[in-house]
Design a protein around this motif. Sequence first.
Motif, PDB file in Angstrom:
ATOM      1  N   LEU A  56       0.882  -1.205   0.052  1.00 23.31           N
ATOM      2  CA  LEU A  56       0.094   0.086  -0.033  1.00 23.31           C
ATOM      3  C   LEU A  56       0.832   0.913   0.080  1.00 23.31           C
ATOM      4  CD1 LEU A  56      -2.684  -1.038   2.411  1.00 23.31           C
ATOM      5  CD2 LEU A  56      -3.122  -0.705   0.097  1.00 23.31           C
ATOM      6  N   GLU A  57       2.004   1.353   0.792  1.00 16.18           N
ATOM      7  CA  GLU A  57       2.947   2.305   0.535  1.00 16.18           C
ATOM      8  C   GLU A  57       3.428   2.536  -0.699  1.00 16.18           C
ATOM      9  OE1 GLU A  57       5.512   3.138   4.661  1.00 16.18           O
ATOM     10  OE2 GLU A  57       6.237   1.745   3.222  1.00 16.18           O
ATOM     11  N   THR A  58       3.738   1.371  -1.593  1.00 20.30           N
ATOM     12  CA  THR A  58       4.261   1.601  -2.836  1.00 20.30           C
ATOM     13  C   THR A  58       3.005   2.141  -3.912  1.00 20.30           C
ATOM     14  OG1 THR A  58       5.427  -0.518  -2.508  1.00 20.30           O
ATOM     15  CG2 THR A  58       5.218   0.244  -4.787  1.00 20.30           C
ATOM     16  N   LEU A  59       1.919   1.682  -3.347  1.00 23.86           N
ATOM     17  CA  LEU A  59       0.699   2.266  -4.103  1.00 23.86           C
ATOM     18  C   LEU A  59       0.434   3.818  -4.049  1.00 23.86           C
ATOM     19  CD1 LEU A  59      -2.048  -0.152  -4.013  1.00 23.86           C
ATOM     20  CD2 LEU A  59      -0.935   0.584  -6.142  1.00 23.86           C
ATOM     21  N   GLU A  60       0.731   4.176  -2.734  1.00 26.11           N
ATOM     22  CA  GLU A  60       0.761   5.645  -2.513  1.00 26.11           C
ATOM     23  C   GLU A  60       1.527   6.455  -3.157  1.00 26.11           C
ATOM     24  OE1 GLU A  60      -0.017   8.044   1.789  1.00 26.11           O
ATOM     25  OE2 GLU A  60       1.032   6.075   1.864  1.00 26.11           O
ATOM     26  N   GLY A  61       2.857   5.856  -3.407  1.00 24.49           N
ATOM     27  CA  GLY A  61       3.860   6.576  -4.197  1.00 24.49           C
ATOM     28  C   GLY A  61       3.329   6.636  -5.776  1.00 24.49           C
ATOM     29  N   PHE A  64       0.419   7.419  -6.851  1.00 21.20           N
ATOM     30  CA  PHE A  64      -0.834   8.187  -6.673  1.00 21.20           C
ATOM     31  C   PHE A  64      -0.716   9.438  -5.619  1.00 21.20           C
ATOM     32  CE2 PHE A  64      -2.305   4.201  -7.945  1.00 21.20           C
ATOM     33  CZ  PHE A  64      -3.156   4.367  -9.074  1.00 21.20           C
ATOM     34  N   SER A  65       0.836   9.948  -5.689  1.00 21.53           N
ATOM     35  CA  SER A  65       1.214  11.133  -4.944  1.00 21.53           C
ATOM     36  C   SER A  65       0.304  12.234  -4.890  1.00 21.53           C
ATOM     37  CB  SER A  65       2.411  11.490  -4.964  1.00 21.53           C
ATOM     38  OG  SER A  65       2.761  11.649  -6.189  1.00 21.53           O
ATOM     39  N   ARG A  66      -0.316  12.464  -6.201  1.00 22.74           N
ATOM     40  CA  ARG A  66      -1.124  13.722  -6.550  1.00 22.74           C
ATOM     41  C   ARG A  66      -2.742  13.625  -6.689  1.00 22.74           C
ATOM     42  NH1 ARG A  66       3.102  16.826 -10.732  1.00 22.74           N
ATOM     43  NH2 ARG A  66       4.947  16.807  -9.219  1.00 22.74           N
ATOM     44  N   LYS A  67      -3.050  12.453  -6.192  1.00 25.26           N
ATOM     45  CA  LYS A  67      -4.421  11.836  -6.463  1.00 25.26           C
ATOM     46  C   LYS A  67      -5.013  11.809  -5.332  1.00 25.26           C
ATOM     47  CE  LYS A  67      -4.105  10.392 -11.267  1.00 25.26           C
ATOM     48  NZ  LYS A  67      -4.313   9.275 -12.191  1.00 25.26           N
ATOM     49  N   PRO A  68      -5.752  12.802  -4.419  1.00 20.72           N
ATOM     50  CA  PRO A  68      -6.375  12.670  -3.189  1.00 20.72           C
ATOM     51  C   PRO A  68      -7.207  11.627  -3.064  1.00 20.72           C
ATOM     52  CG  PRO A  68      -6.367  14.922  -4.010  1.00 20.72           C
ATOM     53  CD  PRO A  68      -5.878  14.198  -5.126  1.00 20.72           C
ATOM     54  N   THR A  69      -8.177  11.206  -3.822  1.00 18.68           N
ATOM     55  CA  THR A  69      -8.871  10.207  -3.883  1.00 18.68           C
ATOM     56  C   THR A  69      -8.471   9.120  -3.899  1.00 18.68           C
ATOM     57  OG1 THR A  69     -10.647  11.683  -5.165  1.00 18.68           O
ATOM     58  CG2 THR A  69     -11.191   9.223  -4.780  1.00 18.68           C
ATOM     59  N   ALA A  70      -7.576   8.813  -4.642  1.00 16.49           N
ATOM     60  CA  ALA A  70      -6.839   7.369  -4.576  1.00 16.49           C
ATOM     61  C   ALA A  70      -6.184   7.270  -3.197  1.00 16.49           C
ATOM     62  CB  ALA A  70      -5.882   7.460  -5.540  1.00 16.49           C
ATOM     63  N   ILE A  71      -5.379   8.381  -2.798  1.00 15.65           N
ATOM     64  CA  ILE A  71      -4.776   8.431  -1.451  1.00 15.65           C
ATOM     65  C   ILE A  71      -5.666   8.103  -0.414  1.00 15.65           C
ATOM     66  CG2 ILE A  71      -3.343   9.941   0.152  1.00 15.65           C
ATOM     67  CD1 ILE A  71      -1.754   8.976  -2.203  1.00 15.65           C
ATOM     68  N   ALA A  72      -6.650   8.679  -0.347  1.00 11.95           N
ATOM     69  CA  ALA A  72      -7.536   8.277   0.784  1.00 11.95           C
ATOM     70  C   ALA A  72      -8.054   6.911   0.801  1.00 11.95           C
ATOM     71  CB  ALA A  72      -9.073   9.238   0.550  1.00 11.95           C
ATOM     72  N   SER A  73      -8.220   6.231  -0.308  1.00 14.52           N
ATOM     73  CA  SER A  73      -8.689   4.933  -0.239  1.00 14.52           C
ATOM     74  C   SER A  73      -7.497   4.044   0.202  1.00 14.52           C
ATOM     75  CB  SER A  73      -9.055   4.275  -1.902  1.00 14.52           C
ATOM     76  OG  SER A  73     -10.204   5.184  -2.356  1.00 14.52           O
ATOM     77  N   ILE A  74      -6.171   4.172  -0.315  1.00 11.03           N
ATOM     78  CA  ILE A  74      -5.245   3.685   0.143  1.00 11.03           C
ATOM     79  C   ILE A  74      -4.806   3.712   1.546  1.00 11.03           C
ATOM     80  CG2 ILE A  74      -2.617   3.463  -0.226  1.00 11.03           C
ATOM     81  CD1 ILE A  74      -3.042   4.183  -2.826  1.00 11.03           C
ATOM     82  N   ARG A  75      -5.192   4.876   2.314  1.00 12.05           N
ATOM     83  CA  ARG A  75      -4.829   4.788   3.656  1.00 12.05           C
ATOM     84  C   ARG A  75      -6.040   4.293   4.566  1.00 12.05           C
ATOM     85  NH1 ARG A  75      -2.517  11.182   3.717  1.00 12.05           N
ATOM     86  NH2 ARG A  75      -0.306  10.695   2.743  1.00 12.05           N
ATOM     87  N   SER A  76      -7.055   4.146   3.903  1.00 18.04           N
ATOM     88  CA  SER A  76      -8.252   3.457   4.646  1.00 18.04           C
ATOM     89  C   SER A  76      -7.792   1.835   4.514  1.00 18.04           C
ATOM     90  CB  SER A  76      -9.526   3.494   3.837  1.00 18.04           C
ATOM     91  OG  SER A  76     -10.510   2.699   4.406  1.00 18.04           O
ATOM     92  N   TYR A  77      -7.138   1.593   3.532  1.00 15.55           N
ATOM     93  CA  TYR A  77      -6.757   0.039   3.733  1.00 15.55           C
ATOM     94  C   TYR A  77      -5.565  -0.220   4.611  1.00 15.55           C
ATOM     95  CZ  TYR A  77      -9.403  -2.286  -0.019  1.00 15.55           C
ATOM     96  OH  TYR A  77     -10.523  -2.521  -1.017  1.00 15.55           O
ATOM     97  N   GLN A  78      -4.768   1.020   4.628  1.00 18.54           N
ATOM     98  CA  GLN A  78      -3.538   0.926   5.608  1.00 18.54           C
ATOM     99  C   GLN A  78      -4.126   0.689   7.142  1.00 18.54           C
ATOM    100  OE1 GLN A  78      -1.406   4.424   4.177  1.00 18.54           O
ATOM    101  NE2 GLN A  78       0.138   3.372   3.476  1.00 18.54           N
ATOM    102  N   HIS A  79      -5.012   1.562   7.366  1.00 21.76           N
ATOM    103  CA  HIS A  79      -5.505   1.508   8.837  1.00 21.76           C
ATOM    104  C   HIS A  79      -6.098   0.172   9.094  1.00 21.76           C
ATOM    105  CE1 HIS A  79      -7.523   2.858  12.092  1.00 21.76           C
ATOM    106  NE2 HIS A  79      -8.775   2.490  11.915  1.00 21.76           N
ATOM    107  N   THR A  80      -6.879  -0.616   7.994  1.00 19.95           N
ATOM    108  CA  THR A  80      -7.435  -1.921   8.199  1.00 19.95           C
ATOM    109  C   THR A  80      -6.205  -2.877   8.455  1.00 19.95           C
ATOM    110  OG1 THR A  80      -9.260  -1.209   7.035  1.00 19.95           O
ATOM    111  CG2 THR A  80      -8.734  -3.856   7.111  1.00 19.95           C
ATOM    112  N   ALA A  81      -5.160  -2.705   7.528  1.00 21.47           N
ATOM    113  CA  ALA A  81      -4.114  -3.637   7.981  1.00 21.47           C
ATOM    114  C   ALA A  81      -3.302  -3.253   9.289  1.00 21.47           C
ATOM    115  CB  ALA A  81      -2.844  -3.233   6.912  1.00 21.47           C
ATOM    116  N   ARG A  82      -3.206  -2.166   9.893  1.00 26.30           N
ATOM    117  CA  ARG A  82      -2.672  -2.075  11.187  1.00 26.30           C
ATOM    118  C   ARG A  82      -3.700  -2.551  12.081  1.00 26.30           C
ATOM    119  NH1 ARG A  82      -2.766   3.452   9.352  1.00 26.30           N
ATOM    120  NH2 ARG A  82      -0.489   4.182   8.716  1.00 26.30           N
ATOM    121  N   ARG A  83      -4.947  -2.485  12.130  1.00 29.42           N
ATOM    122  CA  ARG A  83      -5.996  -3.009  13.048  1.00 29.42           C
ATOM    123  C   ARG A  83      -5.743  -4.631  13.231  1.00 29.42           C
ATOM    124  NH1 ARG A  83      -9.324   0.110  15.666  1.00 29.42           N
ATOM    125  NH2 ARG A  83     -10.847  -1.722  15.841  1.00 29.42           N
ATOM    126  N   GLN A  84      -5.919  -5.056  11.821  1.00 25.18           N
ATOM    127  CA  GLN A  84      -5.637  -6.458  11.601  1.00 25.18           C
ATOM    128  C   GLN A  84      -4.455  -7.217  12.359  1.00 25.18           C
ATOM    129  OE1 GLN A  84      -8.080  -8.502  10.529  1.00 25.18           O
ATOM    130  NE2 GLN A  84      -8.789  -7.937   8.543  1.00 25.18           N
TER     131      GLN A  84
END
Length: 321
Positions: free
Chosen positions: A248-253, A255-275
């Motif tokens: 997901l970090e790699t994906l974030e790179g 789409f660094s200039r696409k806020p909608t994509a970044i928001a989706s990726i960070r939501s998945y990152q949050h899920t990975a942390r909690r899991q």
Amino acid sequence: MAKLTVIIPYYQKEPGILRRALASVFAQTFQDFHILVIDDCSPYPIDEELEPLSEQERARLTVISQPNKGPGGARNTGLDHVPDDSEFVAFLDSDDEWTPDHLKNAYGSMSRFGADCYWASITGGEAFYYHFDVAELTESHSVIRLQEAPLVVEIPDLINVMLRNWSFLHLSCMVIGRSLFETVRFDAALRLAAEDVLFFCDCILAAKRVVLCDEAGAERGEGINIFHSIDNDSPQFLQQQFNTFVALETLEGRFSRKPTAIASIRSYQHTARRQALWSQARRLKRRKSPQFRLLARWVLRDPRLLQSALALAVGKFSRAH
């Protein structure tokens, strides 16, 4: 050789699984294919899986043996050995089975609409509840209907649709053209998770046209092979979640200039942390030590893991009182 090359990574823990997958390939209504099986140092020997094949079937199959590199590394080896005259590559996990018309639908759709990337829907049992088919996308997203029987669609905003929820995509239902199989590769370091998601993303970004077919292309084997036999209580689960976070970090790179994509990726990152943290809480409950070394690696890369741990602890304490 053949118009289409089938790539199957092989690393199995019980007999009969690859045999079943190969039977579904040879039963295809589209027969212009050759098969590459990548024996990734499987603990169960491949020779016994191939023994029932006829002489004609065996002639249409090449086995490439290699030291263990994981699923991404095995598929990369297959991609590196696609014959020069193949037009398309289709992937099949060794514990999945294709439906009879999968290759016919893929070849017909890609040839007719000039596509170099294709997915069909997939079916599976109750353990596969989170996946959904292409028809469901037409109910919630803007699509271009290219063909009705079987339903073939194009989604103009596919990359953002995929980043919000990629559960309609599966490798065993994916076919790619030469422009992709010559240039795009899996991240072989991500052995336990997410190497497919990165590959999906990179193919969508590089493709000139992506089409999706609602007719099921495969039936999922529900994780019988070793690549996907990790549940929430497996020792490898934390590594799986860490690999997901790295992907997901790699994906974030990307789409660094696409806020909608970044928001989706960070939501998945949050899920990975909690899991990950819940898995360690379950270890403590069973009087097992947390996996401190890997947790430390994660914190060094992602200090937010500590914030998530604190939030989880506070929530647990509040519920207890």
